[in-house]
Design a protein around this motif. Structure first.
Motif, short mmCIF file in Angstrom:
data_model
loop_
_atom_site.label_atom_id
_atom_site.label_comp_id
_atom_site.label_asym_id
_atom_site.label_seq_id
_atom_site.Cartn_x
_atom_site.Cartn_y
_atom_site.Cartn_z
N VAL A 193 -59.14 4.54 96.08
CA VAL A 193 -59.98 3.75 95.09
C VAL A 193 -61.09 4.77 94.60
O VAL A 193 -61.46 5.55 95.33
CB VAL A 193 -60.84 2.60 96.02
N SER A 194 -61.21 4.56 93.26
CA SER A 194 -62.12 5.63 92.46
C SER A 194 -63.06 4.79 91.76
O SER A 194 -62.40 4.13 90.73
CB SER A 194 -61.34 6.50 91.74
N ILE A 195 -64.10 4.69 91.94
CA ILE A 195 -65.30 3.92 90.96
C ILE A 195 -66.41 4.76 90.72
O ILE A 195 -67.01 5.58 91.09
CB ILE A 195 -65.97 2.92 92.17
#
Length: 88
Positions: free
Chosen positions: A19-21
């Motif tokens: 996950v990359s936010i």
């Protein structure tokens, strides 16, 4: 446990992507305290120390009057539960 009931192993797919936010930098500013005495939303509290002390003094007698009430209620509840159990 699946081997116990004869079920097959679940299918396994490729590993999930990490996950990359992306988040923007926080906005900072200078806090401004409103001037005293300017109305309902002017930063003035209605809780004056003298009023709080007066309330605390006046409610102390009420606290002592209520001191035995929880034990009395527990006793009444226990009696009521006992009567209901006997009726079964």
């Amino acid at each position: 446990m699946d081997w116990w009931i004869g079920a097959e192993d679940p299918p396994v797919g490729p590993p999930a992507l990490e996950v990359s936010i992306q988040a923007s930098a926080p906005v900072t500013g200078v806090r401004q305290t409103p001037a005293l005495g300017g109305g309902a939303n002017a930063g003035v509290s209605a809780a004056r120390p003298s009023d709080l002390r007066s309330f605390a003094t006046g409610s102390a007698n009420l606290n002592s009057e209520l001191a035995g009430k929880p034990a009395s209620l527990r006793s009444h509840l226990a009696d009521s539960v006992e009567r209901v159990d006997i009726a079964r």
